[in-house]
Design a protein around this motif. Structure first.
Motif, PDB file in Angstrom:
ATOM      1  N   LEU A   5       0.812  -1.225   0.000  1.00 46.21           N
ATOM      2  CA  LEU A   5       0.000   0.000   0.000  1.00 46.21           C
ATOM      3  C   LEU A   5       0.841   1.269   0.000  1.00 46.21           C
ATOM      4  CD1 LEU A   5      -2.879  -0.905   2.479  1.00 46.21           C
ATOM      5  CD2 LEU A   5      -2.970  -0.797  -0.009  1.00 46.21           C
ATOM      6  N   THR A   6       2.130   1.139   0.179  1.00 40.29           N
ATOM      7  CA  THR A   6       2.992   2.316   0.246  1.00 40.29           C
ATOM      8  C   THR A   6       2.874   3.204  -0.996  1.00 40.29           C
ATOM      9  OG1 THR A   6       4.494   1.201   1.757  1.00 40.29           O
ATOM     10  CG2 THR A   6       5.349   3.132   0.600  1.00 40.29           C
ATOM     11  N   ALA A   9      -0.334   5.106  -0.709  1.00 44.63           N
ATOM     12  CA  ALA A   9      -0.236   6.145   0.321  1.00 44.63           C
ATOM     13  C   ALA A   9       0.522   7.356  -0.212  1.00 44.63           C
ATOM     14  CB  ALA A   9       0.434   5.588   1.571  1.00 44.63           C
ATOM     15  N   ARG A  10       1.607   7.097  -0.938  1.00 48.78           N
ATOM     16  CA  ARG A  10       2.376   8.209  -1.516  1.00 48.78           C
ATOM     17  C   ARG A  10       1.525   9.014  -2.490  1.00 48.78           C
ATOM     18  NH1 ARG A  10       7.473   4.497  -2.340  1.00 48.78           N
ATOM     19  NH2 ARG A  10       8.516   4.893  -0.374  1.00 48.78           N
ATOM     20  N   ARG A  13      -0.883  11.165  -0.625  1.00 43.17           N
ATOM     21  CA  ARG A  13      -0.218  12.325  -0.022  1.00 43.17           C
ATOM     22  C   ARG A  13      -0.104  13.468  -1.021  1.00 43.17           C
ATOM     23  NH1 ARG A  13       3.996   8.560   1.799  1.00 43.17           N
ATOM     24  NH2 ARG A  13       3.041   7.522   3.557  1.00 43.17           N
ATOM     25  N   ARG A  39       0.476  11.567   7.837  1.00 45.63           N
ATOM     26  CA  ARG A  39      -0.699  11.562   6.963  1.00 45.63           C
ATOM     27  C   ARG A  39      -0.582  10.434   5.964  1.00 45.63           C
ATOM     28  NH1 ARG A  39       0.356  14.790   2.154  1.00 45.63           N
ATOM     29  NH2 ARG A  39       2.420  15.698   2.405  1.00 45.63           N
ATOM     30  N   GLN A  40      -1.753   9.910   5.591  1.00 45.54           N
ATOM     31  CA  GLN A  40      -1.825   8.774   4.679  1.00 45.54           C
ATOM     32  C   GLN A  40      -0.855   7.688   5.142  1.00 45.54           C
ATOM     33  OE1 GLN A  40      -4.345   8.811   2.936  1.00 45.54           O
ATOM     34  NE2 GLN A  40      -4.809  10.991   2.926  1.00 45.54           N
ATOM     35  N   PHE A  41      -1.112   7.207   6.338  1.00 42.39           N
ATOM     36  CA  PHE A  41      -0.228   6.274   7.030  1.00 42.39           C
ATOM     37  C   PHE A  41      -0.760   4.852   6.899  1.00 42.39           C
ATOM     38  CE2 PHE A  41       1.345   4.187  10.908  1.00 42.39           C
ATOM     39  CZ  PHE A  41       2.700   4.425  10.765  1.00 42.39           C
ATOM     40  N   VAL A  42       0.079   3.948   6.430  1.00 37.94           N
ATOM     41  CA  VAL A  42      -0.326   2.559   6.222  1.00 37.94           C
ATOM     42  C   VAL A  42      -0.355   1.820   7.557  1.00 37.94           C
ATOM     43  CG1 VAL A  42       0.252   0.381   5.101  1.00 37.94           C
ATOM     44  CG2 VAL A  42       0.635   2.538   3.890  1.00 37.94           C
ATOM     45  N   TYR A  46      -4.827  -1.061   5.416  1.00 34.37           N
ATOM     46  CA  TYR A  46      -5.526   0.214   5.240  1.00 34.37           C
ATOM     47  C   TYR A  46      -4.555   1.390   5.245  1.00 34.37           C
ATOM     48  CZ  TYR A  46      -9.648  -2.567   6.228  1.00 34.37           C
ATOM     49  OH  TYR A  46     -10.623  -3.524   6.175  1.00 34.37           O
ATOM     50  N   VAL A  47      -5.017   2.501   4.665  1.00 31.28           N
ATOM     51  CA  VAL A  47      -4.265   3.754   4.710  1.00 31.28           C
ATOM     52  C   VAL A  47      -5.108   4.738   5.515  1.00 31.28           C
ATOM     53  CG1 VAL A  47      -3.225   5.633   3.397  1.00 31.28           C
ATOM     54  CG2 VAL A  47      -3.218   3.315   2.446  1.00 31.28           C
ATOM     55  N   ASP A  49      -6.058   8.353   7.138  1.00 36.06           N
ATOM     56  CA  ASP A  49      -5.866   9.755   6.753  1.00 36.06           C
ATOM     57  C   ASP A  49      -4.766  10.392   7.605  1.00 36.06           C
ATOM     58  OD1 ASP A  49      -7.820   9.611   4.789  1.00 36.06           O
ATOM     59  OD2 ASP A  49      -9.368  10.532   6.030  1.00 36.06           O
TER      60      ASP A  49
END
Length: 114
Positions: A5-6, A9-10, A13, A39-42, A46-47, A49
């Motif tokens: 999911l990284t 997430a990027r 962001r 923010r947008q932390f895995v 899930y990611v 907010d």
């Protein structure tokens, strides 16, 4: 090791909505009671907010799409997973934050203190 999911997430962001921009301005750089937020932390699958790992808090900003049955059920599953990982989930409606940001932030602060 990079989570699958990284990259998502990027991307999230970079593609923030106006509510996330305003909330991040309040949370970033320990501006909110000295707490470090990401923010947008895995977290698992899930990611989130916004996440404060120190206090195990997740803040989710919700738009109108979260008001329908399918998304509410999905949010319940997501929240249950995050709670199982030791996080307290605080959901905030975008409209509430836009109209009364100080009141919303005070409610978040009270939730964190509990």
């Amino acid at each position: 090791m990079q989570n699958s999911l990284t990259p998502i997430a990027r991307k999230l962001r970079k593609e923030r909505n106006p509510f996330e921009v305003k909330m991040w301005a309040r949370l970033r750089a320990r501006r909110f009671f000295g707490l470090k937020f990401h923010r947008q932390f895995v977290i698992g699958e899930y990611v989130a907010d916004f996440c404060c790992r120190e206090k195990h808090i997740v803040i989710e900003l919700d738009g109108g799409q979260h008001d329908d049955q399918v998304n509410q059920e999905s949010d319940q599953v997501r929240d249950a997973y995050l709670r199982s990982q030791g996080y307290k989930v605080i959901r905030v409606w975008n409209n509430d934050f836009e109209k009364q940001p100080e009141i919303v932030l005070e409610k978040i602060h009270l939730e964190i203190r509990d």
